[in-house]
Design a protein around this motif. Structure first.
Motif, PDB file in Angstrom:
ATOM      1  N   ARG A 127     -51.234 -19.006  23.055  1.00  0.00           N
ATOM      2  CA  ARG A 127     -50.734 -20.206  23.741  1.00  0.00           C
ATOM      3  C   ARG A 127     -49.321 -19.979  24.262  1.00  0.00           C
ATOM      4  N   ALA A 128     -48.488 -19.334  23.467  1.00  0.00           N
ATOM      5  CA  ALA A 128     -47.111 -19.051  23.895  1.00  0.00           C
ATOM      6  C   ALA A 128     -47.114 -18.124  25.107  1.00  0.00           C
ATOM      7  N   MET A 129     -47.971 -17.117  25.081  1.00  0.00           N
ATOM      8  CA  MET A 129     -48.067 -16.183  26.200  1.00  0.00           C
ATOM      9  C   MET A 129     -48.512 -16.922  27.466  1.00  0.00           C
ATOM     10  N   LYS A 130     -49.467 -17.816  27.329  1.00  0.00           N
ATOM     11  CA  LYS A 130     -49.981 -18.583  28.463  1.00  0.00           C
ATOM     12  C   LYS A 130     -48.908 -19.528  29.005  1.00  0.00           C
ATOM     13  N   ARG A 131     -48.091 -20.075  28.122  1.00  0.00           N
ATOM     14  CA  ARG A 131     -46.993 -20.955  28.572  1.00  0.00           C
ATOM     15  C   ARG A 131     -45.967 -20.171  29.374  1.00  0.00           C
ATOM     16  N   ARG A 132     -45.695 -18.943  28.941  1.00  0.00           N
ATOM     17  CA  ARG A 132     -44.723 -18.109  29.662  1.00  0.00           C
ATOM     18  C   ARG A 132     -45.267 -17.675  31.016  1.00  0.00           C
ATOM     19  N   ASP A 133     -46.588 -17.465  31.083  1.00  0.00           N
ATOM     20  CA  ASP A 133     -47.218 -16.996  32.317  1.00  0.00           C
ATOM     21  C   ASP A 133     -48.541 -17.744  32.513  1.00  0.00           C
ATOM     22  N   PRO A 134     -48.488 -18.932  33.122  1.00  0.00           N
ATOM     23  CA  PRO A 134     -49.702 -19.753  33.275  1.00  0.00           C
ATOM     24  C   PRO A 134     -50.835 -19.072  34.043  1.00  0.00           C
ATOM     25  N   ALA A 135     -50.529 -18.096  34.874  1.00  0.00           N
ATOM     26  CA  ALA A 135     -51.561 -17.415  35.651  1.00  0.00           C
ATOM     27  C   ALA A 135     -52.263 -16.333  34.829  1.00  0.00           C
ATOM     28  N   ARG A 136     -51.722 -16.035  33.677  1.00  0.00           N
ATOM     29  CA  ARG A 136     -52.277 -14.959  32.849  1.00  0.00           C
ATOM     30  C   ARG A 136     -53.671 -15.319  32.354  1.00  0.00           C
ATOM     31  N   ARG A 137     -54.587 -14.371  32.504  1.00  0.00           N
ATOM     32  CA  ARG A 137     -55.951 -14.565  31.989  1.00  0.00           C
ATOM     33  C   ARG A 137     -56.008 -14.045  30.558  1.00  0.00           C
TER      34      ARG A 137
END
Length: 183
Positions: A127-137
């Protein structure tokens, strides 16, 4: 000897009509085929995995507890609705649709109240990774990266990372709906 009175008020015809209105109407509450995550995964599949648990995902039941808690209330609502249909104050479709709406909102309320079991550290890092990079799959490789980070010495989760289960994208709760159909 018993006597039989004839009903001249049309009561039996009203009863027959009301029963026909209620017969064959079905309300379904849940996730339907059009509800999908951006990768094409059906939301119903994710809901089932959370309801019953799957692999390392622990069960976070919301449907079964809601049914157990609300069943008596729903039955009473159905009985009140049937009386309204008999009086001509509502249609069978309206009554069943209102029951579906009630069930939908009750399940959403249960989902909003779930806080355990807590999310795994890897899920929180994802979730933290996705917050930093919303386009990340999120892929298997991404999960591996998150797991490696969590196990690094001195690891700390980014502050502000939401830790509530079942609300990451909000798609689970926003696509929960109901449909009412006549057979």
């Amino acid at each position: 000897m018993a006597s039989v009175k004839r009903d001249k008020s049309g009561g039996f015809q009203k009863l027959d009509l009301a029963l026909k209105q209620l017969s064959g109407i079905q309300t379904k509450t849940g996730w339907f085929p059009g509800a999908k995550y951006e990768d094409g995964t059906p939301v119903a599949l994710a809901a089932a995995a959370n309801e019953f648990g799957h692999g390392k995902t622990p069960a976070r039941a919301f449907f079964r507890p809601t049914i157990a808690e609300q069943e008596k209330i729903w039955r009473q609502d159905a009985a009140n609705g049937a009386r309204a249909v008999l009086k001509g104050a509502a249609t069978g479709h309206d009554v069943m649709d209102a029951l579906g709406e009630r069930a939908q909102e009750d399940v959403k309320q249960t989902i909003n109240q779930i806080t355990s079991p807590p999310l795994s550290p890897v899920t929180l890092e994802l979730r933290a990774m996705k917050r930093r990079d919303p386009a990340r799959r999120i892929t298997g490789k991404t999960v591996g990266e998150a797991a490696a980070r969590v196990h690094e010495q001195g690891y700390k989760l980014a502050s502000g990372t939401p830790d509530k289960p079942l609300i990451n994208t909000k798609l689970l709760i926003t696509t929960l709906t109901h449909i009412t159909e006549s057979a």
